[in-house]
Design a protein around this motif. Structure first.
Motif, PDB file in Angstrom:
ATOM      1  N   VAL A  47       1.323  -1.054  -0.019  1.00 21.62           N
ATOM      2  CA  VAL A  47      -0.039   0.148   0.116  1.00 21.62           C
ATOM      3  C   VAL A  47       0.692   1.027   0.394  1.00 21.62           C
ATOM      4  O   VAL A  47       2.104   1.635   0.848  1.00 21.62           O
ATOM      5  N   PHE A  48       0.434   2.262  -0.694  1.00 22.33           N
ATOM      6  CA  PHE A  48       1.004   3.673  -0.964  1.00 22.33           C
ATOM      7  C   PHE A  48       0.223   4.513  -0.617  1.00 22.33           C
ATOM      8  O   PHE A  48      -0.755   4.689  -1.011  1.00 22.33           O
ATOM      9  N   THR A  49       0.675   5.456   0.771  1.00 19.20           N
ATOM     10  CA  THR A  49       0.125   6.311   0.775  1.00 19.20           C
ATOM     11  C   THR A  49       0.958   7.699   1.448  1.00 19.20           C
ATOM     12  O   THR A  49       2.198   7.567   1.363  1.00 19.20           O
ATOM     13  N   GLY A  50       0.144   8.706   1.586  1.00 15.19           N
ATOM     14  CA  GLY A  50       0.861   9.942   2.052  1.00 15.19           C
ATOM     15  C   GLY A  50      -0.025  10.905   1.547  1.00 15.19           C
ATOM     16  O   GLY A  50      -1.835  10.683   0.569  1.00 15.19           O
ATOM     17  N   VAL A  51       0.734  11.951   1.928  1.00 15.64           N
ATOM     18  CA  VAL A  51      -0.829  13.632   1.151  1.00 15.64           C
ATOM     19  C   VAL A  51      -0.453  13.892  -0.192  1.00 15.64           C
ATOM     20  O   VAL A  51       0.093  13.270  -0.680  1.00 15.64           O
ATOM     21  N   SER A  52      -1.700  14.556   0.125  1.00 16.06           N
ATOM     22  CA  SER A  52      -2.028  14.904  -1.827  1.00 16.06           C
ATOM     23  C   SER A  52      -0.663  15.568  -1.995  1.00 16.06           C
ATOM     24  O   SER A  52       0.013  16.195  -1.156  1.00 16.06           O
ATOM     25  N   GLY A  53      -0.531  15.313  -2.930  1.00 15.77           N
ATOM     26  CA  GLY A  53       0.705  15.755  -3.788  1.00 15.77           C
ATOM     27  C   GLY A  53       2.522  14.996  -3.300  1.00 15.77           C
ATOM     28  O   GLY A  53       3.449  15.917  -3.989  1.00 15.77           O
ATOM     29  N   SER A  54       1.869  13.962  -2.720  1.00 14.34           N
ATOM     30  CA  SER A  54       3.434  13.261  -1.853  1.00 14.34           C
ATOM     31  C   SER A  54       4.601  12.516  -3.004  1.00 14.34           C
ATOM     32  O   SER A  54       5.692  11.964  -2.732  1.00 14.34           O
ATOM     33  N   GLY A  55       3.753  12.044  -4.179  1.00 14.37           N
ATOM     34  CA  GLY A  55       4.024  11.431  -5.227  1.00 14.37           C
ATOM     35  C   GLY A  55       4.203   9.887  -5.488  1.00 14.37           C
ATOM     36  O   GLY A  55       4.683   9.831  -6.100  1.00 14.37           O
ATOM     37  N   LYS A  56       2.853   9.732  -4.787  1.00 10.79           N
ATOM     38  CA  LYS A  56       2.359   8.967  -4.831  1.00 10.79           C
ATOM     39  C   LYS A  56       1.754   7.736  -6.337  1.00 10.79           C
ATOM     40  O   LYS A  56       2.423   7.394  -7.188  1.00 10.79           O
ATOM     41  N   SER A  57       1.318   8.906  -7.191  1.00  8.48           N
ATOM     42  CA  SER A  57       0.944   8.140  -8.876  1.00  8.48           C
ATOM     43  C   SER A  57       1.768   8.478  -9.545  1.00  8.48           C
ATOM     44  O   SER A  57       1.951   7.610 -10.138  1.00  8.48           O
ATOM     45  N   SER A  58       2.376   9.566  -8.965  1.00 12.10           N
ATOM     46  CA  SER A  58       4.236   9.809  -9.800  1.00 12.10           C
ATOM     47  C   SER A  58       4.809   8.454 -10.216  1.00 12.10           C
ATOM     48  O   SER A  58       6.017   8.026 -10.855  1.00 12.10           O
ATOM     49  N   LEU A  59       5.219   8.059  -8.336  1.00 16.23           N
ATOM     50  CA  LEU A  59       5.666   6.493  -8.536  1.00 16.23           C
ATOM     51  C   LEU A  59       4.585   5.273  -8.995  1.00 16.23           C
ATOM     52  O   LEU A  59       5.272   4.691 -10.240  1.00 16.23           O
ATOM     53  N   VAL A  60       4.362   5.499  -8.729  1.00 19.01           N
ATOM     54  CA  VAL A  60       3.373   4.117  -8.813  1.00 19.01           C
ATOM     55  C   VAL A  60       2.533   4.502 -10.184  1.00 19.01           C
ATOM     56  O   VAL A  60       3.156   2.535 -11.427  1.00 19.01           O
ATOM     57  N   PHE A  61       2.349   5.037 -10.868  1.00 22.28           N
ATOM     58  CA  PHE A  61       1.860   4.806 -12.134  1.00 22.28           C
ATOM     59  C   PHE A  61       2.841   5.428 -13.472  1.00 22.28           C
ATOM     60  O   PHE A  61       3.139   4.986 -14.390  1.00 22.28           O
ATOM     61  N   GLY A  62       3.367   6.623 -13.303  1.00 24.25           N
ATOM     62  CA  GLY A  62       3.980   7.574 -13.722  1.00 24.25           C
ATOM     63  C   GLY A  62       5.408   6.785 -13.939  1.00 24.25           C
ATOM     64  O   GLY A  62       5.865   7.050 -14.799  1.00 24.25           O
ATOM     65  N   THR A  63       5.887   6.016 -13.434  1.00 22.92           N
ATOM     66  CA  THR A  63       7.093   5.490 -13.153  1.00 22.92           C
ATOM     67  C   THR A  63       6.640   3.616 -13.794  1.00 22.92           C
ATOM     68  O   THR A  63       7.855   3.587 -14.707  1.00 22.92           O
ATOM     69  N   ILE A  64       6.470   3.352 -12.232  1.00 15.61           N
ATOM     70  CA  ILE A  64       6.683   2.057 -12.334  1.00 15.61           C
ATOM     71  C   ILE A  64       5.253   1.381 -13.612  1.00 15.61           C
ATOM     72  O   ILE A  64       5.556   0.220 -14.214  1.00 15.61           O
ATOM     73  N   ALA A  65       4.462   1.392 -13.557  1.00 16.40           N
ATOM     74  CA  ALA A  65       3.517   0.704 -14.746  1.00 16.40           C
ATOM     75  C   ALA A  65       3.764   1.342 -15.802  1.00 16.40           C
ATOM     76  O   ALA A  65       3.407   0.911 -16.877  1.00 16.40           O
ATOM     77  N   ALA A  66       4.279   2.817 -16.211  1.00 15.61           N
ATOM     78  CA  ALA A  66       4.852   3.726 -16.967  1.00 15.61           C
ATOM     79  C   ALA A  66       5.624   2.542 -17.673  1.00 15.61           C
ATOM     80  O   ALA A  66       5.569   2.418 -19.370  1.00 15.61           O
ATOM     81  N   GLU A  67       7.029   2.584 -17.134  1.00 15.45           N
ATOM     82  CA  GLU A  67       7.435   1.758 -18.131  1.00 15.45           C
ATOM     83  C   GLU A  67       7.214  -0.049 -18.354  1.00 15.45           C
ATOM     84  O   GLU A  67       7.665  -0.276 -19.261  1.00 15.45           O
TER      85      GLU A  67
END
Length: 592
Positions: A47-67
């Motif tokens: 589970v990736f958790t954190g405040v809004s803007g902490s980069g959860k989506s950038s890491l999971v969707f924008g980096t790992i899933a995108a590559e």
């Protein structure tokens, strides 16, 4: 002759393949990530958790899933890649141990009005096979129960070679489909109010058509004007009977427009075809408003909304036809299937029971298989997508879920957790029944309840369509490559005016879509090179270095920053920038 054997001792190192138990990320810098290093265990629920803007989506969707998706896309031929979205490599130093990533998000399911809960989960396909095997009377293969397959009959001559002779024989071909011929498998027919299509006091060249997208210089109107069937300079009310028939109802006919072969078709059937294949709720707001004014949708009188022809509805199992089965609530359908005992289709019944039981277990038993997929809420759509992956034979797959429990009633959260752990281990349009509700104005109103209680049906189906109601949902923002948060929120307008007032020049200079655009890339910041049959190439513009503006425009400053630097500011820095000093811009600050 002896066969060599390999002995394994307790101190032997495991095979290299067994050490790939982590996804390693080094130096991730996508969006607001700052050189993030992380190791993610495989075959675990993380589970990736954190405040809004902490980069959860950038890491999971924008980096790992995108590559992962980019690498998969590269396995296709260059020709196929030309039809796929171009994905750039994420800003990251090292990505190791990637597996195939399947994204299960909360986007509402597709705009294709032929998609239903049953077709989206393969439950409908299993039902079709079931009825084709044990339904009585037997009417044909599973295609005979599909509302997407029309019945086709044709005859023709074929040449048959036998020995040294060739004989010509006449053959008749039949394909038995389940599609209702009247509504073409849509379940509804539409009637168009002609008064909303055109102003009959004007000619085509005078912009008589009032349909979105039908402009005088557009291809649609140019085909009408150059077809020779009607006079584009004559007011529509002065058309002869033949001209009006050709204008509104003419069958598809080949014509030549500006030396190009095109197909001319009457305005009414052309519109009916375009609306028939699209979900009204998924249309752009201005198009949806036009459709709601001009088009009336009614239940098809031939199939009574089932989408199936009479032949498909005639075959039954225990007095139930496939249309009846698809219209049942899934929890009732599961009970009906559980009562079937047919050894000839035992494996099929087991798979169908498992799929239907999965619906019930995660709180979707209130749905029916014939419910249009586009009417599901974001959460229900996500859980429906999950059904497809339960029991999948794929292993070592990375499932990426976008906030799967957000907005769920506490009663449903445990069901969702159980479903996620299972993955790790390997009706009518609305379900409201005569609901009356008064919603107070001027206060914050929360609509809550367990899954299936009708929250989305009430809000999206009734409240949001009323005049003066603005719907803010989780649907992705649709825009061009040039769209950004500043243009979408209208914040760019006061910023441009502030730059213009400070420097004594025109506001148009500070728009990358207008006079201030870099002439080399036309304000895009990048150069798109189409390589024909190969995948296209995107490169940063060498003249503006991705800043999108002419060099002369960047000499103008507001509070010591040029327009490109201002647009690069993070929101928190922009908030302070527009609140004080020479750059103080109240209109921009208010939006921030």
């Amino acid at each position: 002759m002896t066969t060599p054997t390999t002995k394994t001792t307790p101190t032997s190192r495991p095979p290299a393949a067994d050490t790939h138990d982590l996804i390693r990320v080094r130096g991730a810098r996508e969006n607001n990530l700052k050189d993030v290093n992380i190791e993610i265990p495989k075959r675990r629920l993380t589970v990736f958790t954190g405040v809004s803007g902490s980069g959860k989506s950038s890491l999971v969707f924008g980096t790992i899933a995108a590559e992962s998706q980019r690498l998969i896309n590269e396995t296709y031929s260059a020709f196929v890649q030309g039809f796929m979205p171009t994905l750039g490599r994420p800003e990251v130093d090292v990505l190791e141990g990637l597996t195939t990533a399947i994204i299960v998000d909360q986007e509402r399911m597709g705009a294709n009005s032929r998609s239903t809960v049953g077709t989206a989960t393969d439950a409908n396909a299993m039902l079709r096979v079931l009825f084709s095997r044990i339904g009585t009377p037997h009417i044909g293969s599973s295609n005979a129960f599909s509302f997407n397959v029309p019945t086709v009959r044709a005859s023709g001559q074929i040449s048959v070679e036998k020995g040294t002779t060739t004989k010509t024989e006449t053959k008749v071909f039949n394909i038995t489909g389940g599609m209702c011929a009247r509504c073409e498998g849509m379940g509804s027919v539409n009637d168009i109010d002609l008064s909303h299509l055109y102003d009959d006091t004007k000619s085509l060249n005078q912009r008589a058509l009032t349909i979105p997208g039908y402009t005088v210089d557009g291809w649609m109107v140019r085909i009408f004007s150059a077809s020779g069937f009607i006079d584009p300079d004559k007011p529509i009310r002065k058309y002869t009977k033949k001209e009006m028939q050709d204008f509104l109802y003419k069958e598809p006919t080949k014509v030549k427009v500006e030396s190009i072969n095109m197909t001319y078709e009457g305005l009414v059937p052309r519109l009916q075809k375009s609306f028939r294949s699209k979900d009204v709720d998924a249309m752009q707001p201005h198009i949806r408003a036009f459709v709601e004014r001009a088009v009336t949708f009614t239940t098809c009188p031939d199939c009574n909304g089932t989408r199936l022809n009479e032949s498909a509805r005639s075959s039954k199992i225990h007095k139930i036809n496939i249309a009846d089965a698809c219209a049942m609530q899934i929890n009732d359908l599961a009970e009906w299937v559980r009562g079937l005992h047919e050894p000839a289709v035992a494996p099929l019944l087991t798979s169908l029971r498992d799929t239907l039981d999965a619906f019930v277990e995660i709180g979707l038993g209130y749905l029916s298989l014939d419910r249009p997929a586009g009417t599901l809420s974001g959460g229900d759509a996500q859980r429906t997508k999950m059904i497809r992956h339960l029991g999948s034979s794929l292993t070592d797959v990375t499932y990426v879920f976008d906030e799967p429990t957000i907005g769920l009633h506490p009663h449903d959260i445990q069901r969702m957790n159980d479903l996620l752990l299972r993955l790790v281990r390997g009706a009518n349009t609305h379900n409201l029944q005569n609901v009356n509700v008064d919603i107070p104005l001027g206060v914050l109103v929360v609509v809550t309840g367990v899954a299936g209680s009708g929250k989305s049906s009430l809000i999206h189906g009734s409240v949001s369509k009323r005049e003066g109601v603005v719907s803010v949902d989780q649907a992705p923002i649709r825009g061009s490559r040039r769209s950004n948060p500043a243009t979408y929120t209208d914040m760019l307008e006061p910023i441009r005016k502030a730059f213009a007032k400070t420097n004594g020049v025109k506001p148009a200079l500070f728009s990358a879509n207008s006079e201030g655009a870099c002439p080399t890339c036309n304000g895009a910041g990048v150069i798109y090179t189409d390589l024909g049959m190969m995948a296209g190439v995107t490169s940063v513009c060498e003249d503006c270095e991705g800043r999108r503006f002419q060099a002369s425009v960047l000499e103008y400053k507001l509070g010591a920053l040029n327009i490109a630097q201002v647009l690069d500011l993070p929101v928190d820095e922009a908030l302070a920038f527009f609140n004080a000093g020479d750059a103080k811009t109240p209109a921009a600050h208010a939006i921030l």
